[in-house]
Design a protein around this motif. Structure first.
Motif, PDB file in Angstrom:
ATOM      1  N   LYS A  36       0.830  -1.210   0.000  1.00 49.64           N
ATOM      2  CA  LYS A  36       0.000   0.000   0.000  1.00 49.64           C
ATOM      3  C   LYS A  36       0.864   1.259   0.000  1.00 49.64           C
ATOM      4  O   LYS A  36       0.625   2.185  -0.776  1.00 49.64           O
ATOM      5  CB  LYS A  36      -0.922  -0.008   1.224  1.00 49.64           C
ATOM      6  CG  LYS A  36      -1.859   1.183   1.249  1.00 49.64           C
ATOM      7  CD  LYS A  36      -2.695   1.214   2.516  1.00 49.64           C
ATOM      8  CE  LYS A  36      -3.558   2.463   2.539  1.00 49.64           C
ATOM      9  NZ  LYS A  36      -4.303   2.589   3.782  1.00 49.64           N
TER      10      LYS A  36
ATOM     11  N   ASP B 232      -3.457   0.436  -3.361  1.00 46.87           N
ATOM     12  CA  ASP B 232      -4.235   1.134  -2.338  1.00 46.87           C
ATOM     13  C   ASP B 232      -5.666   0.634  -2.226  1.00 46.87           C
ATOM     14  O   ASP B 232      -6.471   1.208  -1.521  1.00 46.87           O
ATOM     15  CB  ASP B 232      -4.239   2.640  -2.623  1.00 46.87           C
ATOM     16  CG  ASP B 232      -4.469   2.954  -4.083  1.00 46.87           C
ATOM     17  OD1 ASP B 232      -4.647   2.015  -4.871  1.00 46.87           O
ATOM     18  OD2 ASP B 232      -4.474   4.136  -4.446  1.00 46.87           O
ATOM     19  N   TYR B 233      -6.011  -0.419  -2.930  1.00 46.27           N
ATOM     20  CA  TYR B 233      -7.402  -0.890  -2.916  1.00 46.27           C
ATOM     21  C   TYR B 233      -7.393  -2.378  -2.583  1.00 46.27           C
ATOM     22  O   TYR B 233      -6.881  -3.188  -3.341  1.00 46.27           O
ATOM     23  CB  TYR B 233      -8.032  -0.560  -4.270  1.00 46.27           C
ATOM     24  CG  TYR B 233      -9.296  -1.278  -4.666  1.00 46.27           C
ATOM     25  CD1 TYR B 233     -10.243  -1.682  -3.727  1.00 46.27           C
ATOM     26  CD2 TYR B 233      -9.579  -1.521  -6.004  1.00 46.27           C
ATOM     27  CE1 TYR B 233     -11.398  -2.317  -4.115  1.00 46.27           C
ATOM     28  CE2 TYR B 233     -10.735  -2.157  -6.407  1.00 46.27           C
ATOM     29  CZ  TYR B 233     -11.639  -2.558  -5.459  1.00 46.27           C
ATOM     30  OH  TYR B 233     -12.778  -3.193  -5.857  1.00 46.27           O
ATOM     31  N   LEU B 234      -7.918  -2.702  -1.405  1.00 46.70           N
ATOM     32  CA  LEU B 234      -8.054  -4.105  -1.007  1.00 46.70           C
ATOM     33  C   LEU B 234      -9.348  -4.631  -1.609  1.00 46.70           C
ATOM     34  O   LEU B 234     -10.435  -4.217  -1.221  1.00 46.70           O
ATOM     35  CB  LEU B 234      -8.072  -4.227   0.515  1.00 46.70           C
ATOM     36  CG  LEU B 234      -8.301  -5.635   1.059  1.00 46.70           C
ATOM     37  CD1 LEU B 234      -7.109  -6.524   0.789  1.00 46.70           C
ATOM     38  CD2 LEU B 234      -8.581  -5.602   2.550  1.00 46.70           C
ATOM     39  N   VAL B 235      -9.224  -5.508  -2.580  1.00 46.11           N
ATOM     40  CA  VAL B 235     -10.408  -5.973  -3.317  1.00 46.11           C
ATOM     41  C   VAL B 235     -11.188  -6.971  -2.478  1.00 46.11           C
ATOM     42  O   VAL B 235     -12.401  -6.880  -2.343  1.00 46.11           O
ATOM     43  CB  VAL B 235      -9.990  -6.606  -4.652  1.00 46.11           C
ATOM     44  CG1 VAL B 235     -11.205  -7.067  -5.419  1.00 46.11           C
ATOM     45  CG2 VAL B 235      -9.188  -5.630  -5.481  1.00 46.11           C
ATOM     46  N   ASP B 236     -10.478  -7.931  -1.881  1.00 45.61           N
ATOM     47  CA  ASP B 236     -11.204  -9.011  -1.238  1.00 45.61           C
ATOM     48  C   ASP B 236     -10.303  -9.754  -0.262  1.00 45.61           C
ATOM     49  O   ASP B 236      -9.086  -9.806  -0.452  1.00 45.61           O
ATOM     50  CB  ASP B 236     -11.719  -9.994  -2.305  1.00 45.61           C
ATOM     51  CG  ASP B 236     -12.881 -10.821  -1.808  1.00 45.61           C
ATOM     52  OD1 ASP B 236     -13.309 -10.595  -0.663  1.00 45.61           O
ATOM     53  OD2 ASP B 236     -13.346 -11.684  -2.552  1.00 45.61           O
TER      54      ASP B 236
ATOM     55  N   TYR C 147      -5.345  -4.349  -5.392  1.00 44.46           N
ATOM     56  CA  TYR C 147      -5.308  -3.755  -6.727  1.00 44.46           C
ATOM     57  C   TYR C 147      -4.659  -2.384  -6.622  1.00 44.46           C
ATOM     58  O   TYR C 147      -4.817  -1.690  -5.618  1.00 44.46           O
ATOM     59  CB  TYR C 147      -6.731  -3.621  -7.273  1.00 44.46           C
ATOM     60  CG  TYR C 147      -6.811  -2.939  -8.614  1.00 44.46           C
ATOM     61  CD1 TYR C 147      -6.572  -3.630  -9.789  1.00 44.46           C
ATOM     62  CD2 TYR C 147      -7.132  -1.587  -8.701  1.00 44.46           C
ATOM     63  CE1 TYR C 147      -6.649  -3.002 -11.015  1.00 44.46           C
ATOM     64  CE2 TYR C 147      -7.219  -0.950  -9.926  1.00 44.46           C
ATOM     65  CZ  TYR C 147      -6.971  -1.659 -11.081  1.00 44.46           C
ATOM     66  OH  TYR C 147      -7.047  -1.041 -12.286  1.00 44.46           O
TER      67      TYR C 147
ATOM     68  N   PHE D  63      -4.571   1.212  -8.525  1.00 43.54           N
ATOM     69  CA  PHE D  63      -5.150   2.058  -9.570  1.00 43.54           C
ATOM     70  C   PHE D  63      -4.037   2.618 -10.450  1.00 43.54           C
ATOM     71  O   PHE D  63      -4.180   2.749 -11.651  1.00 43.54           O
ATOM     72  CB  PHE D  63      -5.942   3.221  -8.958  1.00 43.54           C
ATOM     73  CG  PHE D  63      -7.221   2.800  -8.308  1.00 43.54           C
ATOM     74  CD1 PHE D  63      -8.339   2.550  -9.073  1.00 43.54           C
ATOM     75  CD2 PHE D  63      -7.303   2.625  -6.940  1.00 43.54           C
ATOM     76  CE1 PHE D  63      -9.533   2.156  -8.486  1.00 43.54           C
ATOM     77  CE2 PHE D  63      -8.486   2.233  -6.351  1.00 43.54           C
ATOM     78  CZ  PHE D  63      -9.594   1.997  -7.122  1.00 43.54           C
TER      79      PHE D  63
ATOM     80  N   ARG E 220      -3.246  -6.317 -10.415  1.00 39.36           N
ATOM     81  CA  ARG E 220      -3.851  -7.018  -9.297  1.00 39.36           C
ATOM     82  C   ARG E 220      -2.862  -8.048  -8.774  1.00 39.36           C
ATOM     83  O   ARG E 220      -2.182  -8.696  -9.555  1.00 39.36           O
ATOM     84  CB  ARG E 220      -5.097  -7.746  -9.776  1.00 39.36           C
ATOM     85  CG  ARG E 220      -6.319  -7.587  -8.955  1.00 39.36           C
ATOM     86  CD  ARG E 220      -7.429  -8.401  -9.562  1.00 39.36           C
ATOM     87  NE  ARG E 220      -8.171  -7.671 -10.568  1.00 39.36           N
ATOM     88  CZ  ARG E 220      -9.079  -6.761 -10.287  1.00 39.36           C
ATOM     89  NH1 ARG E 220      -9.360  -6.462  -9.056  1.00 39.36           N
ATOM     90  NH2 ARG E 220      -9.723  -6.139 -11.257  1.00 39.36           N
TER      91      ARG E 220
ATOM     92  N   VAL F  30      -4.660  -1.464   8.027  1.00 42.72           N
ATOM     93  CA  VAL F  30      -4.107  -1.072   6.730  1.00 42.72           C
ATOM     94  C   VAL F  30      -5.221  -0.630   5.784  1.00 42.72           C
ATOM     95  O   VAL F  30      -5.121   0.411   5.126  1.00 42.72           O
ATOM     96  CB  VAL F  30      -3.304  -2.241   6.102  1.00 42.72           C
ATOM     97  CG1 VAL F  30      -2.545  -1.751   4.893  1.00 42.72           C
ATOM     98  CG2 VAL F  30      -2.363  -2.857   7.127  1.00 42.72           C
TER      99      VAL F  30
ATOM    100  N   LEU G 175      -9.511  -0.200   5.632  1.00 45.37           N
ATOM    101  CA  LEU G 175     -10.760  -0.274   6.398  1.00 45.37           C
ATOM    102  C   LEU G 175     -11.735  -1.312   5.830  1.00 45.37           C
ATOM    103  O   LEU G 175     -12.558  -1.851   6.553  1.00 45.37           O
ATOM    104  CB  LEU G 175     -11.441   1.097   6.419  1.00 45.37           C
ATOM    105  CG  LEU G 175     -10.803   2.140   7.338  1.00 45.37           C
ATOM    106  CD1 LEU G 175     -11.477   3.492   7.140  1.00 45.37           C
ATOM    107  CD2 LEU G 175     -10.906   1.714   8.794  1.00 45.37           C
ATOM    108  N   THR G 176     -11.629  -1.563   4.536  1.00 47.02           N
ATOM    109  CA  THR G 176     -12.508  -2.567   3.905  1.00 47.02           C
ATOM    110  C   THR G 176     -12.437  -3.901   4.622  1.00 47.02           C
ATOM    111  O   THR G 176     -13.401  -4.670   4.606  1.00 47.02           O
ATOM    112  CB  THR G 176     -12.057  -2.875   2.463  1.00 47.02           C
ATOM    113  OG1 THR G 176     -11.367  -1.772   1.951  1.00 47.02           O
ATOM    114  CG2 THR G 176     -13.179  -3.295   1.599  1.00 47.02           C
TER     115      THR G 176
END
Lengths: 370, 210
Positions: free
Chosen positions: B91, B97-101, B121, B123, B128, B147, B149-150
């Motif tokens: 990150k 910067d995007y936690l997909v799953d 992922y 951007f 990925r 790290v 919030l998702t």
């Protein structure tokens, strides 16, 4: 100073749902209120949990295909496309060009149908009664095309692993073109009702703001992310099904509030028409089914495939152990992940705003709970 | 009696012989057919050659088991305690910067029973990466909420479905199943017909949900 009485207590816990018209299904939100202001929320979900991922492990690859339609049931074609693409990836096959073009047409029609449900119910929540009738009128036209194509209107099961089962019916092109001619003026009509409407603008502007950084932090995708100014759409970023052949824009806005998300989705409907027009004018001739064996047995391995569903990134993580049944199917549902940001969006807002925010999140509880 | 038995006996062997000839023929082909595919039953992944993979290996050394790619999708197999530092590194240093799953896969016959899978992922890179760790039953992996919030709801779902508890998670409750439910449905030893009979009877007032 007089002694405090019970009326001085300011915090109130209010239960909203699961049976509430503006929660769009069986969503229960527990609100903590200070007067009209929301201090915090807790979402209770799972009322529609059917164990879709467990079912997948007990069905063959082809048998599980109809089940995915039952998750996001207003965009069942998109669900089916994601699943078929994931299994095709594991099998290392690609649908033939003709199948891909028909897939794009149906998926984009479904995007319009899904956005129309969103617009109608969202406006209804906020007090505008008329748009819902208009939206469902036009959605009917899209559903009629699905019905003529595959016999079903909602849970379509339109695609098969490797391509399509059905050839397009006689007059498919004409129907789709007629829809493309009919629809854009209708979008103008909705915009006339809403875009400049003072009540609409007042109820949506600066409500449920989510900035680009917050979106990334919460994993929020789809129109919510684009309304916050991030020009990201999986159809452009990682094209599938031949989307790279079509010319279209990714609508974005800057403020990330409910009004901007409304504008983004309205423009997305216009862009969808643009894609459908290009696709329908150039449907290639040829087979509609790729080289897929009768018994689908992907080699041992795993793949994650995601598509741009109307609600955001819809992903399928499929693990194969070499047998006829998937070892594990994980669905990454956009509604579930986006709903998590609800608390962030309504903190400090008024109770009436929560209806606007749930509407703008565009969740489908069938997909949240699976 | 003996006469009657004889034609009966002569009749019986015919179908019995036919079945007997059919029976060994039926189970025998699956056996040799099932035996050969078993040895190559692993994922045919190839090494993932890239600057990022090299950087990660340099930074985390032996904590990263392999960096591979399968069907054009890159993944890292790492030690369970390295998962959060890797997520953090990706990150902050590599724009993922995007936690997909976050999800898990149950392999009951393995000593490290679960695969815990993180998908991130970027951007910026339009790329990925999957991070996979193997953990035994009862192991409490560290939460990723610090790290991304998702991770909050995603980890709650993994806990609900697999019974993997995340250490340091702010709100480790079930999310889809009822809170008092016993058992974790996506474990392989949880049958598709299984249910929490007691919960169904007490909460729904019916004998069985089946």
């Amino acid at each position: 100073m007089p002694d405090p009485t019970f009326l001085d207590s300011t915090e109130l816990v209010l239960n909203m749902g699961p049976q509430h018209p503006s929660t769009h299904g069986v969503l229960r939100v527990i609100l903590k209120l200070d007067g009209e202001r929301i201090l915090g929320t807790d979402c209770v979900i799972g009322y529609l949990h059917r164990g879709v991922e467990k079912i997948a492990e007990n069905r063959t690859y082809a048998q599980f295909n109809p089940y995915v339609d039952r998750m996001d049931y207003v965009a069942s074609v998109s669900n089916g496309l994601g699943y078929c693409l994931a299994v095709e990836k594991l099998l290392n096959v690609e649908a033939p060009p003709r199948a891909q073009a028909v897939r794009v047409i149906l998926t984009e029609l479904n995007r319009i149908a899904s956005h129309l449900v969103w617009l109608g119910t969202h406006a209804l929540d906020i007090g505008a009664i008329t748009p819902v009738f208009y939206c469902f009128r036009e959605r009917e036209e899209a559903l009629n095309i699905f019905e003529k194509y595959c016999g079903a209107r909602l849970t379509t099961h339109a695609f098969r692993i490797g391509g399509l089962q059905y050839e397009t019916y006689d007059g498919f092109e004409q129907d789709v073109k007629a829809f493309c001619d009919m629809f854009p003026p209708k979008v103008d009509e909705y915009e006339e009702l809403l875009t400049g409407n003072r009540i609409w603008v007042g109820r949506l502007t600066n409500v449920g703001v989510l900035t680009a950084d917050e979106c990334k932090e919460y994993g929020v995708t789809g129109p919510l992310l684009r309304a916050a100014g991030v020009k990201w759409d999986l159809r452009k970023a990682q094209p599938y099904s031949g989307y790279d052949k079509y010319d279209f824009e990714i609508p974005t806005r800057q403020n990330g509030d409910t009004y901007d998300r409304y504008i983004v989705r309205m423009q997305e409907m216009r862009q969808a028409v643009r894609i459908i027009r290009q696709a329908v004018e150039s449907i290639p001739e040829g087979p509609i089914m790729g080289k897929v064996p009768k018994v689908i047995k992907p080699p041992v391995g795993e793949a994650y495939v995601s598509i741009e569903a109307p609600k955001g990134e819809l992903g399928y993580y499929v693990v194969s152990d070499g047998s006829t049944q998937p070892y594990r199917v994980r669905v990454r549902p956009p509604s579930f992940v986006n709903l998590q940001a609800l608390d962030r969006m309504v903190r400090g807002a008024l109770v009436a705003d929560i209806c606007a925010v749930i509407g703008t999140l565009d969740i489908v509880l069938g997909e949240v709970d699976r | 009696m003996a006469d009657e038995q004889k034609p009966g006996g002569s009749e019986a062997p015919l179908p019995a012989g036919g079945e007997a000839a059919g029976r060994p023929a039926k189970p025998s082909p699956p056996k040799p057919a099932a035996a050969p595919p078993k040895p190559p039953a692993t994922m045919a992944a190839t090494p993932w050659e890239s600057d990022l993979a090299r950087e990660l290996k340099e930074r985390f050394g032996s904590q990263i088991g392999e960096t591979s790619t399968y069907l054009g999708q890159n993944f890292i197999v790492a030690r369970p305690e390295a998962a959060i530092p890797i997520l953090e590194y990706l990150k902050l240093e590599a724009d993922f910067d995007y936690l997909v799953d976050i999800t898990a896969v149950d392999w009951p016959k393995r000593p490290e029973r679960f695969d815990l899978v993180y998908i991130v992922y970027s951007f910026h890179r339009n790329q990925r990466v999957r991070i996979k760790t193997q953990i035994p039953d009862g192991y409490k992996p560290e939460t990723a909420v610090g790290v991304h919030l998702t991770a909050n709801w995603l980890e709650r779902e993994v806990f609900d479905m697999f019974g993997i508890e995340f250490a340091g998670h702010p709100d480790m409750r079930r999310i889809l199943m009822p809170e008092e439910w016993q058992g974790h449905p996506l474990r392989k030893d949880y049958s598709i017909l299984q249910q929490d009979q007691r919960w169904v009877q007490e909460s729904l007032g019916i004998e069985s949900g089946q």
